[in-house]
Design a protein around this motif. Structure first.
Motif, PDB file in Angstrom:
ATOM      1  N   MET A   1       0.702  -1.129  -0.081  1.00 25.12           N
ATOM      2  CA  MET A   1      -0.116   0.014   0.175  1.00 25.12           C
ATOM      3  C   MET A   1       0.785   1.280   0.078  1.00 25.12           C
ATOM      4  SD  MET A   1      -2.999   1.395  -0.209  1.00 25.12           S
ATOM      5  CE  MET A   1      -3.948   0.078   0.241  1.00 25.12           C
ATOM      6  N   SER A   2       1.879   1.194   0.653  1.00 24.78           N
ATOM      7  CA  SER A   2       2.861   2.316   1.025  1.00 24.78           C
ATOM      8  C   SER A   2       3.305   2.653  -0.423  1.00 24.78           C
ATOM      9  CB  SER A   2       3.892   2.251   1.998  1.00 24.78           C
ATOM     10  OG  SER A   2       4.594   0.868   1.444  1.00 24.78           O
ATOM     11  N   GLY A   3       3.845   1.635  -1.345  1.00 25.95           N
ATOM     12  CA  GLY A   3       4.356   1.996  -2.679  1.00 25.95           C
ATOM     13  C   GLY A   3       3.413   2.520  -3.526  1.00 25.95           C
ATOM     14  N   ARG A   4       1.926   2.084  -3.520  1.00 24.87           N
ATOM     15  CA  ARG A   4       0.862   2.929  -4.177  1.00 24.87           C
ATOM     16  C   ARG A   4       0.711   4.154  -3.809  1.00 24.87           C
ATOM     17  NH1 ARG A   4      -4.002  -1.860  -4.459  1.00 24.87           N
ATOM     18  NH2 ARG A   4      -2.595  -3.596  -5.642  1.00 24.87           N
ATOM     19  N   LEU A   5       0.896   4.515  -2.712  1.00 28.63           N
ATOM     20  CA  LEU A   5       0.698   5.705  -2.205  1.00 28.63           C
ATOM     21  C   LEU A   5       1.738   6.677  -2.573  1.00 28.63           C
ATOM     22  CD1 LEU A   5      -0.530   5.401   1.546  1.00 28.63           C
ATOM     23  CD2 LEU A   5      -2.008   6.208  -0.426  1.00 28.63           C
ATOM     24  N   ARG A   6       2.958   6.141  -2.609  1.00 26.62           N
ATOM     25  CA  ARG A   6       4.255   6.969  -3.125  1.00 26.62           C
ATOM     26  C   ARG A   6       4.098   7.190  -4.610  1.00 26.62           C
ATOM     27  NH1 ARG A   6       7.387   3.480   0.435  1.00 26.62           N
ATOM     28  NH2 ARG A   6       7.424   2.203  -1.434  1.00 26.62           N
ATOM     29  N   ALA A   7       3.226   6.147  -5.512  1.00 31.00           N
ATOM     30  CA  ALA A   7       3.273   6.611  -6.747  1.00 31.00           C
ATOM     31  C   ALA A   7       2.062   7.518  -7.059  1.00 31.00           C
ATOM     32  CB  ALA A   7       2.979   5.096  -7.715  1.00 31.00           C
ATOM     33  N   VAL A   8       1.175   7.586  -6.093  1.00 31.09           N
ATOM     34  CA  VAL A   8       0.003   8.171  -6.329  1.00 31.09           C
ATOM     35  C   VAL A   8       0.029   9.858  -6.162  1.00 31.09           C
ATOM     36  CG1 VAL A   8      -2.602   8.749  -5.633  1.00 31.09           C
ATOM     37  CG2 VAL A   8      -1.858   6.521  -6.411  1.00 31.09           C
ATOM     38  N   TRP A   9       0.693  10.243  -4.786  1.00 32.76           N
ATOM     39  CA  TRP A   9       0.710  11.325  -4.350  1.00 32.76           C
ATOM     40  C   TRP A   9       1.421  12.460  -5.001  1.00 32.76           C
ATOM     41  CZ3 TRP A   9       4.711  14.552  -3.007  1.00 32.76           C
ATOM     42  CH2 TRP A   9       5.976  13.866  -2.863  1.00 32.76           C
ATOM     43  N   PRO A  10       2.466  12.138  -5.730  1.00 32.80           N
ATOM     44  CA  PRO A  10       3.199  13.199  -6.575  1.00 32.80           C
ATOM     45  C   PRO A  10       2.188  13.890  -7.580  1.00 32.80           C
ATOM     46  CG  PRO A  10       4.801  11.442  -6.266  1.00 32.80           C
ATOM     47  CD  PRO A  10       3.313  10.850  -6.031  1.00 32.80           C
ATOM     48  N   PRO A  11       1.569  12.938  -8.406  1.00 32.40           N
ATOM     49  CA  PRO A  11       0.748  13.692  -9.479  1.00 32.40           C
ATOM     50  C   PRO A  11      -0.482  14.561  -8.749  1.00 32.40           C
ATOM     51  CG  PRO A  11       0.388  11.427  -9.451  1.00 32.40           C
ATOM     52  CD  PRO A  11       1.648  11.637  -8.815  1.00 32.40           C
ATOM     53  N   VAL A  12      -1.142  13.973  -7.602  1.00 33.95           N
ATOM     54  CA  VAL A  12      -2.077  14.613  -7.008  1.00 33.95           C
ATOM     55  C   VAL A  12      -1.806  15.858  -6.178  1.00 33.95           C
ATOM     56  CG1 VAL A  12      -3.572  14.654  -4.900  1.00 33.95           C
ATOM     57  CG2 VAL A  12      -2.956  12.409  -6.166  1.00 33.95           C
ATOM     58  N   LEU A  13      -0.320  15.984  -5.834  1.00 31.94           N
ATOM     59  CA  LEU A  13       0.102  17.124  -5.248  1.00 31.94           C
ATOM     60  C   LEU A  13       0.513  18.247  -6.251  1.00 31.94           C
ATOM     61  CD1 LEU A  13       1.385  18.744  -2.818  1.00 31.94           C
ATOM     62  CD2 LEU A  13       3.307  17.571  -3.450  1.00 31.94           C
ATOM     63  N   ILE A  14       0.740  17.807  -7.471  1.00 30.98           N
ATOM     64  CA  ILE A  14       0.967  18.759  -8.484  1.00 30.98           C
ATOM     65  C   ILE A  14      -0.141  19.155  -8.989  1.00 30.98           C
ATOM     66  CG2 ILE A  14       1.800  18.829 -11.194  1.00 30.98           C
ATOM     67  CD1 ILE A  14       3.830  16.546 -10.407  1.00 30.98           C
ATOM     68  N   ALA A  15      -1.253  18.445  -9.132  1.00 35.54           N
ATOM     69  CA  ALA A  15      -2.821  18.964  -9.404  1.00 35.54           C
ATOM     70  C   ALA A  15      -3.239  19.978  -8.652  1.00 35.54           C
ATOM     71  CB  ALA A  15      -3.508  17.587  -9.485  1.00 35.54           C
ATOM     72  N   LEU A  16      -3.163  19.569  -7.345  1.00 41.47           N
ATOM     73  CA  LEU A  16      -3.419  20.499  -6.343  1.00 41.47           C
ATOM     74  C   LEU A  16      -2.787  21.895  -6.271  1.00 41.47           C
ATOM     75  CD1 LEU A  16      -3.939  18.284  -3.140  1.00 41.47           C
ATOM     76  CD2 LEU A  16      -5.667  19.110  -4.519  1.00 41.47           C
TER      77      LEU A  16
END
Length: 256
Positions: A1-16
């Motif tokens: 799960m932590s690996g998936r979060l590491r893959a998801v949060w950068p694009p989410v942060l950039i979008a925000l």
């Protein structure tokens, strides 16, 4: 799960960050909605008219799915023929490239005149044409570009062409096929959406964008654009999920 979060949060942060900067720019510069509506206005229209957005996405998505299915089927059949017969490959490849170069905006009115303008058929044909080219080119490449050592081994065992196709060429072409689908699936949504600009039923995303902009409802028009983006992303994610289920080794090969 932590690996998936590491893959998801950068694009989410950039979008925000991007949306926050966009909102700040519109507010500080007092940019009018007909030039650039704010994200808050767009999201307000999106959730306020969510049922309309959803129904329009279903209509356009159905057109895209039909075009994707037919275009993929034609691309696969012709790719198999091109692999089997060299003359077919030399004949079809330039024709496919020329067909892919035809602008949608030029072809759509012609097809609308050939068929009933209220019919879904012209839009499906446009989508099928757009989908066909990446599927045909990628699958043909996967069928032809096999390892010479493996091909020589099959020939040394007196394997028939059908056996070589089933046991060597098709498995080799599967990653190419899913690469083509990941390109073609979002393109099918774009093709269906653009074809809706030129008349026909008003249920689709393309016609709703055009009518909203014509009525100066720019926030709503951009909300339909957001619905279009989400629809294209859903198509891409579905193909990605099918690839991981049907051919999980392709993902392992890329990560190796």
């Amino acid at each position: 799960m932590s690996g998936r979060l590491r893959a998801v949060w950068p694009p989410v942060l950039i979008a925000l960050i991007f949306l926050s900067a966009w909102q700040l720019l519109v507010v500080v510069q007092d940019i009018k909605p007909f030039l650039l509506p704010s994200p808050s206005l767009i999201l307000g229209n999106f959730f306020g008219d969510f049922t309309l957005m959803f129904n329009a996405a279903i209509y356009t998505g159905t057109t895209a799915i039909l075009g994707l299915m037919f275009g993929t089927a034609v691309g696969l059949v012709l790719a198999l023929a091109a692999q089997r017969f060299g003359v077919v490959n030399k004949l079809i490849t330039p024709l496919a490239a020329g067909l892919a170069a035809v602008p949608i905006i030029a072809l759509t009115p012609i097809l609308n005149n050939m068929f009933n303008i209220t019919s879904r058929t012209p839009k499906v044909i446009i989508t099928m044409i757009i989908v066909f080219f990446p599927v045909f080119v990628n699958v043909t490449r996967g069928l032809i570009q096999v390892q010479p050592v493996q091909l020589e081994l099959m020939r040394s065992m007196n394997a028939r062409p059908r056996t070589v196709l089933r046991q060597l060429r098709i498995p080799n072409a599967i990653p190419f096929f899913f690469t083509a689908l990941k390109i073609a699936a979002p393109l099918s949504v774009i093709a269906a959406l653009v074809s809706e600009y030129f008349g026909g039923p008003q249920q689709g995303l393309g016609s709703r964008i055009a009518s909203s902009a014509a009525n100066t409802a720019y926030g709503r028009a951009w909300a339909y654009v957001v619905a279009s983006i989400i629809t294209g992303l859903i198509f891409y994610l579905i193909v990605l999920a099918v690839e991981r289920w049907a051919a999980p080794w392709t993902g392992r090969a890329r990560s190796a």
